[in-house]
Scaffold this motif. Structure first.
Motif, PDB file in Angstrom:
ATOM      1  N   LEU A 180       0.882  -1.161   0.000  1.00 16.88           N
ATOM      2  CA  LEU A 180       0.000   0.000   0.000  1.00 16.88           C
ATOM      3  C   LEU A 180       0.920   1.211   0.000  1.00 16.88           C
ATOM      4  CD1 LEU A 180      -2.053  -2.225   0.874  1.00 16.88           C
ATOM      5  CD2 LEU A 180      -3.267  -0.344   1.952  1.00 16.88           C
ATOM      6  N   ASP A 181       0.880   1.949  -1.095  1.00 11.50           N
ATOM      7  CA  ASP A 181       1.853   3.010  -1.324  1.00 11.50           C
ATOM      8  C   ASP A 181       1.178   4.164  -2.049  1.00 11.50           C
ATOM      9  OD1 ASP A 181       4.997   3.506  -1.475  1.00 11.50           O
ATOM     10  OD2 ASP A 181       4.131   4.120  -3.397  1.00 11.50           O
ATOM     11  N   GLU A 182       1.516   5.363  -1.663  1.00 10.68           N
ATOM     12  CA  GLU A 182       0.883   6.540  -2.266  1.00 10.68           C
ATOM     13  C   GLU A 182       1.115   6.638  -3.766  1.00 10.68           C
ATOM     14  OE1 GLU A 182       4.533   9.521  -0.899  1.00 10.68           O
ATOM     15  OE2 GLU A 182       2.488   9.997  -0.351  1.00 10.68           O
ATOM     16  N   HIS A 183       2.150   5.967  -4.281  1.00 12.69           N
ATOM     17  CA  HIS A 183       2.451   5.999  -5.715  1.00 12.69           C
ATOM     18  C   HIS A 183       1.922   4.768  -6.439  1.00 12.69           C
ATOM     19  CE1 HIS A 183       4.852   9.511  -4.947  1.00 12.69           C
ATOM     20  NE2 HIS A 183       5.550   8.851  -4.049  1.00 12.69           N
ATOM     21  N   GLY A 184       1.131   3.966  -5.731  1.00 19.65           N
ATOM     22  CA  GLY A 184       0.572   2.763  -6.332  1.00 19.65           C
ATOM     23  C   GLY A 184      -0.614   3.072  -7.234  1.00 19.65           C
ATOM     24  N   LYS A 185      -1.122   2.016  -7.841  1.00 17.08           N
ATOM     25  CA  LYS A 185      -2.267   2.138  -8.746  1.00 17.08           C
ATOM     26  C   LYS A 185      -3.556   2.292  -7.943  1.00 17.08           C
ATOM     27  CE  LYS A 185      -4.546  -0.149 -12.621  1.00 17.08           C
ATOM     28  NZ  LYS A 185      -4.823   1.063 -13.322  1.00 17.08           N
ATOM     29  N   GLU A 186      -4.333   3.284  -8.311  1.00 15.29           N
ATOM     30  CA  GLU A 186      -5.650   3.465  -7.698  1.00 15.29           C
ATOM     31  C   GLU A 186      -6.675   2.708  -8.531  1.00 15.29           C
ATOM     32  OE1 GLU A 186      -7.031   7.397  -6.645  1.00 15.29           O
ATOM     33  OE2 GLU A 186      -4.964   8.088  -6.420  1.00 15.29           O
ATOM     34  N   ARG A 187      -7.602   2.062  -7.841  1.00 15.58           N
ATOM     35  CA  ARG A 187      -8.673   1.339  -8.516  1.00 15.58           C
ATOM     36  C   ARG A 187     -10.005   1.678  -7.862  1.00 15.58           C
ATOM     37  NH1 ARG A 187      -4.530  -2.564  -8.286  1.00 15.58           N
ATOM     38  NH2 ARG A 187      -4.033  -3.488 -10.296  1.00 15.58           N
ATOM     39  N   ARG A 188     -11.050   1.652  -8.654  1.00 17.21           N
ATOM     40  CA  ARG A 188     -12.397   1.732  -8.106  1.00 17.21           C
ATOM     41  C   ARG A 188     -12.673   0.396  -7.423  1.00 17.21           C
ATOM     42  NH1 ARG A 188     -15.848   1.669 -12.096  1.00 17.21           N
ATOM     43  NH2 ARG A 188     -17.557   2.460 -10.838  1.00 17.21           N
ATOM     44  N   SER A 189     -13.660   0.348  -6.550  1.00 16.94           N
ATOM     45  CA  SER A 189     -13.961  -0.878  -5.804  1.00 16.94           C
ATOM     46  C   SER A 189     -14.266  -2.052  -6.727  1.00 16.94           C
ATOM     47  CB  SER A 189     -15.118  -0.642  -4.843  1.00 16.94           C
ATOM     48  OG  SER A 189     -14.755   0.298  -3.861  1.00 16.94           O
ATOM     49  N   ILE A 190     -15.013  -1.812  -7.794  1.00 18.19           N
ATOM     50  CA  ILE A 190     -15.348  -2.876  -8.753  1.00 18.19           C
ATOM     51  C   ILE A 190     -14.077  -3.390  -9.427  1.00 18.19           C
ATOM     52  CG2 ILE A 190     -16.495  -3.324 -10.954  1.00 18.19           C
ATOM     53  CD1 ILE A 190     -18.814  -2.858  -9.416  1.00 18.19           C
ATOM     54  N   GLU A 191     -13.180  -2.491  -9.769  1.00 13.89           N
ATOM     55  CA  GLU A 191     -11.918  -2.881 -10.403  1.00 13.89           C
ATOM     56  C   GLU A 191     -11.038  -3.669  -9.428  1.00 13.89           C
ATOM     57  OE1 GLU A 191     -11.589   1.024 -13.337  1.00 13.89           O
ATOM     58  OE2 GLU A 191     -10.599   1.040 -11.390  1.00 13.89           O
ATOM     59  N   PHE A 192     -11.024  -3.240  -8.175  1.00 15.62           N
ATOM     60  CA  PHE A 192     -10.252  -3.945  -7.149  1.00 15.62           C
ATOM     61  C   PHE A 192     -10.789  -5.359  -6.963  1.00 15.62           C
ATOM     62  CE2 PHE A 192      -9.232  -4.665  -2.521  1.00 15.62           C
ATOM     63  CZ  PHE A 192      -7.859  -4.807  -2.690  1.00 15.62           C
ATOM     64  N   ALA A 193     -12.107  -5.508  -6.959  1.00 15.71           N
ATOM     65  CA  ALA A 193     -12.716  -6.833  -6.836  1.00 15.71           C
ATOM     66  C   ALA A 193     -12.329  -7.723  -8.011  1.00 15.71           C
ATOM     67  CB  ALA A 193     -14.238  -6.710  -6.743  1.00 15.71           C
ATOM     68  N   ALA A 194     -12.379  -7.186  -9.227  1.00 15.80           N
ATOM     69  CA  ALA A 194     -11.989  -7.967 -10.411  1.00 15.80           C
ATOM     70  C   ALA A 194     -10.512  -8.349 -10.334  1.00 15.80           C
ATOM     71  CB  ALA A 194     -12.276  -7.161 -11.679  1.00 15.80           C
ATOM     72  N   TRP A 195      -9.684  -7.448  -9.828  1.00 12.23           N
ATOM     73  CA  TRP A 195      -8.252  -7.722  -9.673  1.00 12.23           C
ATOM     74  C   TRP A 195      -8.038  -8.872  -8.681  1.00 12.23           C
ATOM     75  CZ3 TRP A 195      -5.031  -7.178  -5.394  1.00 12.23           C
ATOM     76  CH2 TRP A 195      -3.656  -7.216  -5.652  1.00 12.23           C
ATOM     77  N   ILE A 196      -8.740  -8.830  -7.533  1.00  9.50           N
ATOM     78  CA  ILE A 196      -8.623  -9.909  -6.536  1.00  9.50           C
ATOM     79  C   ILE A 196      -9.122 -11.225  -7.122  1.00  9.50           C
ATOM     80  CG2 ILE A 196      -9.618 -10.820  -4.384  1.00  9.50           C
ATOM     81  CD1 ILE A 196      -9.197  -8.131  -3.113  1.00  9.50           C
ATOM     82  N   GLU A 197     -10.230 -11.183  -7.827  1.00  8.89           N
ATOM     83  CA  GLU A 197     -10.783 -12.409  -8.420  1.00  8.89           C
ATOM     84  C   GLU A 197      -9.787 -13.041  -9.390  1.00  8.89           C
ATOM     85  OE1 GLU A 197     -15.126 -13.848  -9.919  1.00  8.89           O
ATOM     86  OE2 GLU A 197     -14.467 -11.866 -10.618  1.00  8.89           O
ATOM     87  N   LYS A 198      -9.105 -12.212 -10.166  1.00  8.42           N
ATOM     88  CA  LYS A 198      -8.081 -12.721 -11.100  1.00  8.42           C
ATOM     89  C   LYS A 198      -6.911 -13.335 -10.320  1.00  8.42           C
ATOM     90  CE  LYS A 198      -5.240 -11.304 -14.997  1.00  8.42           C
ATOM     91  NZ  LYS A 198      -4.802 -10.200 -15.845  1.00  8.42           N
ATOM     92  N   LYS A 199      -6.505 -12.679  -9.233  1.00 10.02           N
ATOM     93  CA  LYS A 199      -5.404 -13.208  -8.413  1.00 10.02           C
ATOM     94  C   LYS A 199      -5.785 -14.560  -7.808  1.00 10.02           C
ATOM     95  CE  LYS A 199      -2.625  -9.809  -9.040  1.00 10.02           C
ATOM     96  NZ  LYS A 199      -1.744  -9.985 -10.182  1.00 10.02           N
ATOM     97  N   GLN A 200      -7.062 -14.729  -7.447  1.00  9.00           N
ATOM     98  CA  GLN A 200      -7.513 -15.983  -6.847  1.00  9.00           C
ATOM     99  C   GLN A 200      -7.285 -17.171  -7.780  1.00  9.00           C
ATOM    100  OE1 GLN A 200     -11.583 -14.902  -5.876  1.00  9.00           O
ATOM    101  NE2 GLN A 200     -11.055 -14.629  -3.720  1.00  9.00           N
ATOM    102  N   GLN A 201      -7.206 -16.906  -9.067  1.00  5.58           N
ATOM    103  CA  GLN A 201      -7.044 -17.976 -10.042  1.00  5.58           C
ATOM    104  C   GLN A 201      -5.593 -18.374 -10.276  1.00  5.58           C
ATOM    105  OE1 GLN A 201      -9.242 -16.703 -13.507  1.00  5.58           O
ATOM    106  NE2 GLN A 201     -11.005 -16.172 -12.239  1.00  5.58           N
TER     107      GLN A 201
END
Length: 156
Positions: free
Chosen positions: A73-94
């Motif tokens: 978690l870093d101020e220079h990291g990628k910002e995502r909307r909640s829906i995008e964050f959920a899709a990102w986590i779902e992809k990581k789960q695979q």
């Protein structure tokens, strides 16, 4: 997929602790989830910010496995909307066995931790206290879990 949140120092505000515990328990209904707290360094008055980051970095790196997918978690990291964050986590789960999020100490991360990280995410361009970031980020993980499951918690 196992998910872990590594923190530096304990959360001191009892209301924030209660909220963190609540969200951690909720997340545990969706996926294996753990919070690992690295104790705050002692006697830091004689340490420079860089020395403090290095010592904290060593403690973080000792807890991270070689195959873990590490997200800072870093101020220079990628910002995502909640829906995008959920899709990102779902992809990581695979394709990730263990997803490790790290919230650093008051001065950020050492260069070694940045080099080990696979990704960086940012909650906002605003600045929050370390105590509040923990609570806000856990709520976002919980929100992502409910979005993935199609539950009515998130409204869009």
């Amino acid at each position: 997929m196992k998910t872990e949140l590594i923190l530096i120092g304990r959360t001191t505000n009892k209301h924030v602790v209660a909220c963190i515990d609540d969200y951690a328990e909720r997340i545990g209904h969706y996926m294996p989830f753990n919070i690992f707290t690295i104790p705050e360094l002692k006697n830091t008055k004689n340490l420079t910010e860089e020395q403090q980051k290095e010592l904290e970095g060593d403690l973080i790196l000792k807890h991270i496995g070689s195959s873990d997918h590490v997200v800072l978690l870093d101020e220079h990291g990628k910002e995502r909307r909640s829906i995008e964050f959920a899709a990102w986590i779902e992809k990581k789960q695979q394709n990730v066995r263990k997803l490790v999020f790290v919230i650093g100490g008051p001065y950020g991360f050492s260069e070694a931790v940045y080099k080990r990280a696979d990704e960086k995410v940012s909650l906002s361009q605003m600045t929050f206290s370390h105590q509040m970031v923990r609570m806000i980020f856990l709520e976002q993980i919980y929100r992502a879990c409910t979005i993935i499951k199609g539950e009515p918690y998130h409204h869009e």
